[in-house]
Write a protein that holds these residues in place. Structure first.
Motif, PDB file in Angstrom:
ATOM      1  N   ARG A   1       0.815  -1.213   0.000  1.00 26.04           N
ATOM      2  CA  ARG A   1       0.000   0.000   0.000  1.00 26.04           C
ATOM      3  C   ARG A   1       0.854   1.270   0.000  1.00 26.04           C
ATOM      4  O   ARG A   1       0.354   2.359   0.303  1.00 26.04           O
ATOM      5  N   GLY A   2       2.153   1.129  -0.311  1.00 32.80           N
ATOM      6  CA  GLY A   2       3.023   2.299  -0.352  1.00 32.80           C
ATOM      7  C   GLY A   2       3.336   2.860   1.019  1.00 32.80           C
ATOM      8  O   GLY A   2       3.453   4.072   1.188  1.00 32.80           O
ATOM      9  N   TRP A   3       3.466   1.976   1.992  1.00 36.24           N
ATOM     10  CA  TRP A   3       3.752   2.346   3.381  1.00 36.24           C
ATOM     11  C   TRP A   3       2.690   3.320   3.916  1.00 36.24           C
ATOM     12  O   TRP A   3       2.967   4.443   4.328  1.00 36.24           O
ATOM     13  N   ASP A   4       1.469   2.814   3.893  1.00 34.45           N
ATOM     14  CA  ASP A   4       0.338   3.507   4.482  1.00 34.45           C
ATOM     15  C   ASP A   4       0.670   3.885   5.933  1.00 34.45           C
ATOM     16  O   ASP A   4       1.193   3.057   6.684  1.00 34.45           O
ATOM     17  N   PRO A   5       0.410   5.138   6.372  1.00 34.17           N
ATOM     18  CA  PRO A   5       0.794   5.566   7.724  1.00 34.17           C
ATOM     19  C   PRO A   5       0.244   4.672   8.838  1.00 34.17           C
ATOM     20  O   PRO A   5       0.949   4.360   9.797  1.00 34.17           O
ATOM     21  N   SER A   6      -1.014   4.263   8.727  1.00 34.74           N
ATOM     22  CA  SER A   6      -1.581   3.401   9.772  1.00 34.74           C
ATOM     23  C   SER A   6      -0.870   2.062   9.820  1.00 34.74           C
ATOM     24  O   SER A   6      -0.622   1.508  10.904  1.00 34.74           O
ATOM     25  N   GLY A   7      -0.512   1.526   8.660  1.00 34.21           N
ATOM     26  CA  GLY A   7       0.225   0.268   8.629  1.00 34.21           C
ATOM     27  C   GLY A   7       1.627   0.418   9.166  1.00 34.21           C
ATOM     28  O   GLY A   7       2.127  -0.462   9.882  1.00 34.21           O
ATOM     29  N   ALA A   8       2.289   1.526   8.828  1.00 37.70           N
ATOM     30  CA  ALA A   8       3.639   1.754   9.327  1.00 37.70           C
ATOM     31  C   ALA A   8       3.649   1.858  10.852  1.00 37.70           C
ATOM     32  O   ALA A   8       4.563   1.347  11.517  1.00 37.70           O
ATOM     33  N   LYS A   9       2.629   2.498  11.415  1.00 38.61           N
ATOM     34  CA  LYS A   9       2.531   2.583  12.878  1.00 38.61           C
ATOM     35  C   LYS A   9       2.339   1.203  13.488  1.00 38.61           C
ATOM     36  O   LYS A   9       2.931   0.884  14.527  1.00 38.61           O
ATOM     37  N   LEU A  10       1.525   0.379  12.846  1.00 37.24           N
ATOM     38  CA  LEU A  10       1.294  -0.974  13.350  1.00 37.24           C
ATOM     39  C   LEU A  10       2.579  -1.798  13.312  1.00 37.24           C
ATOM     40  O   LEU A  10       2.889  -2.525  14.265  1.00 37.24           O
ATOM     41  N   VAL A  11       3.343  -1.680  12.227  1.00 30.17           N
ATOM     42  CA  VAL A  11       4.598  -2.413  12.114  1.00 30.17           C
ATOM     43  C   VAL A  11       5.573  -1.964  13.209  1.00 30.17           C
ATOM     44  O   VAL A  11       6.224  -2.790  13.866  1.00 30.17           O
ATOM     45  N   ALA A  12       5.671  -0.656  13.421  1.00 32.20           N
ATOM     46  CA  ALA A  12       6.564  -0.142  14.463  1.00 32.20           C
ATOM     47  C   ALA A  12       6.124  -0.616  15.840  1.00 32.20           C
ATOM     48  O   ALA A  12       6.962  -1.006  16.670  1.00 32.20           O
TER      49      ALA A  12
END
Length: 426
Positions: A349-360
């Motif tokens: 998804r092009g490093w969607d902000p919500s996904g990036a937060k979940l990964v972190a």
């Protein structure tokens, strides 16, 4: 990995895979599962031809081996045919196909070979962990596991009580995890032959990434498991197992306690161990892979969802009941898996902000678990009613974050407008 294997005087994953063109394969079902992944790019008629060719080649190999008196000790009498078909399709792709059709067929071949190569690379990783990590950290996990009530000891007694039927049933489920994954993957890839392209994300991607990253954690946190560090090894199951080989480790164990007596709460320390037993507990990759199967089966038909749930529950029972893992391994395995799954989907998804937060967040929780297991196990054991719920809450928070984030990514279906009723004048 091939170079590293030769440094230890071992055949590498590529060498082992090449040997199976002629010699008895280590896992025939895995080769047929790899072939099944390759065949998703072909129409049904060509699939039937490929399967028939694989079976025919295996029959020829079987007859030749019987004629020359060759044995299949340590391997399966079938599977060579599947590998020959995969390699044959690679040749056809290069010599008979062009453009997008060639690329698609080569992707199918690559997918099938990657499944097999991933398994062989994982086996090699296990050998390397046993040779490069002479000391293990089992006492730390055994101490921390008191916070969860020593689940491996509890489930181990239950599985022992079920005798040969219970053990061998769970052992079959435990050993065929890759085949179960292929079943779910085949459902996800069922439209490839028609659409002439692969979907953006599917189970095999996560499955392989887990296999690549997981052993790196083994090297950081080497652990052999309760049946080895606190028991007599797989000799415990020798009387009931139909096919497992006994691997006694009582001479290296802290004490012969598993599964009857939980270990006492003492200050943990690392212990030396043999150079044979894999250090493959932290995190539990079987739990990780079973979690992937569960997650990816959620969008399938009811029977597939039921199968995914069954495989997850049975795998959790086997990992604990066989004494291969501590309870804290399973918690780390779930967090590890959902973090990787979220990272792959976020990447798409092009490093969607919500996904990036979940990964972190998932990576932070996983790191915190490892640190707490290493430096706070005594506190965890002394205050189980505090740390036990905290461990479960940490895992639940990652599960909740994953479900909430990925659900928000799903396309929303707009409600169908209802026609307004026109009232006729009286």
């Amino acid at each position: 990995m091939e170079i590293a294997a030769h440094r230890y005087g071992l055949p590498g994953p590529i060498t082992n895979q090449a040997r199976e063109v002629v010699f008895a394969p280590k896992s025939g079902p895995l080769l047929y599962a790899g072939m099944a992944l390759t065949l998703v790019v072909l129409p049904w008629r060509q699939r039937f031809i490929a399967v028939g060719a694989a079976i025919g080649i295996d029959v020829v190999f079987l007859l030749v081996r019987r004629a020359v008196g060759a044995t299949t000790t340590g391997g399966h009498p079938f599977g060579n045919g599947a590998l020959w078909v995969i390699l044959g399709l690679a040749v056809i792709a290069v010599t008979r196909r062009t453009g997008r059709e060639r690329v698609l067929l080569l992707k199918g071949v690559g997918l099938g070979l990657l499944l097999v190569a991933g398994r062989k690379t994982g086996d090699l990783w296990l050998i390397i962990t046993s040779k490069t990590r002479p000391a293990v950290l089992d006492p730390y996990l055994a101490t921390a596991d008191h916070a969860l009530g020593n689940p491996s000891w509890l489930v181990g007694r239950i599985v022992t009580a079920t005798g040969p039927i219970g053990f061998n049933f769970l052992d079959f489920v435990y050993g065929q995890l890759a085949v179960a994954a292929v079943v779910v993957a085949l459902y996800q890839l069922r439209h490839v032959a028609v659409e002439r392209r692969f979907p953006g994300h599917h189970l095999v991607r996560t499955f392989l990434v887990i296999g690549v990253l997981g052993p790196a954690i083994y090297m950081i946190f080497p652990v052999v498991g309760p049946i080895f560090a606190y028991g007599n090894g797989t000799e415990h199951w020798a009387a009931v197992s139909l096919w497992a080989e006994a691997h006694p480790t009582v001479n290296w164990a802290v004490a012969d306690l598993w599964p009857q007596t939980p270990p006492p709460v003492n200050t943990p320390h690392s212990i030396p161990f043999d150079e044979i037993t894999p250090r493959n507990c932290m995190p539990s990759l079987h739990t990780a892979w079973a979690t992937v199967i569960f997650v990816h089966s959620r969008k399938g038909p009811r029977i597939l969802r039921y199968a995914g749930t069954f495989w997850l529950i049975a795998t959790l029972c086997a990992t604990l009941g066989f004494g291969y893992h501590y309870g804290v391994d399973l918690i780390a395995g779930v967090v590890f898996t959902l973090t990787i799954e979220a990272a792959l989907r976020t990447y798409d998804r092009g490093w969607d902000p919500s996904g990036a937060k979940l990964v972190a967040y998932g990576a932070t929780v996983f790191a915190a678990l490892l640190v707490s297991y290493r430096y706070l196990p005594l506190e965890m054991a002394r205050h189980p009613w505090v740390y036990g719920p905290l461990l479960l809450l940490a895992m639940a928070s990652v599960i909740y974050g994953y479900v909430r984030t990925t659900t928000s990514w799903e396309p929303r279906t707009a409600p169908v407008p209802q026609p307004q009723t026109q009232h006729e004048p009286a």
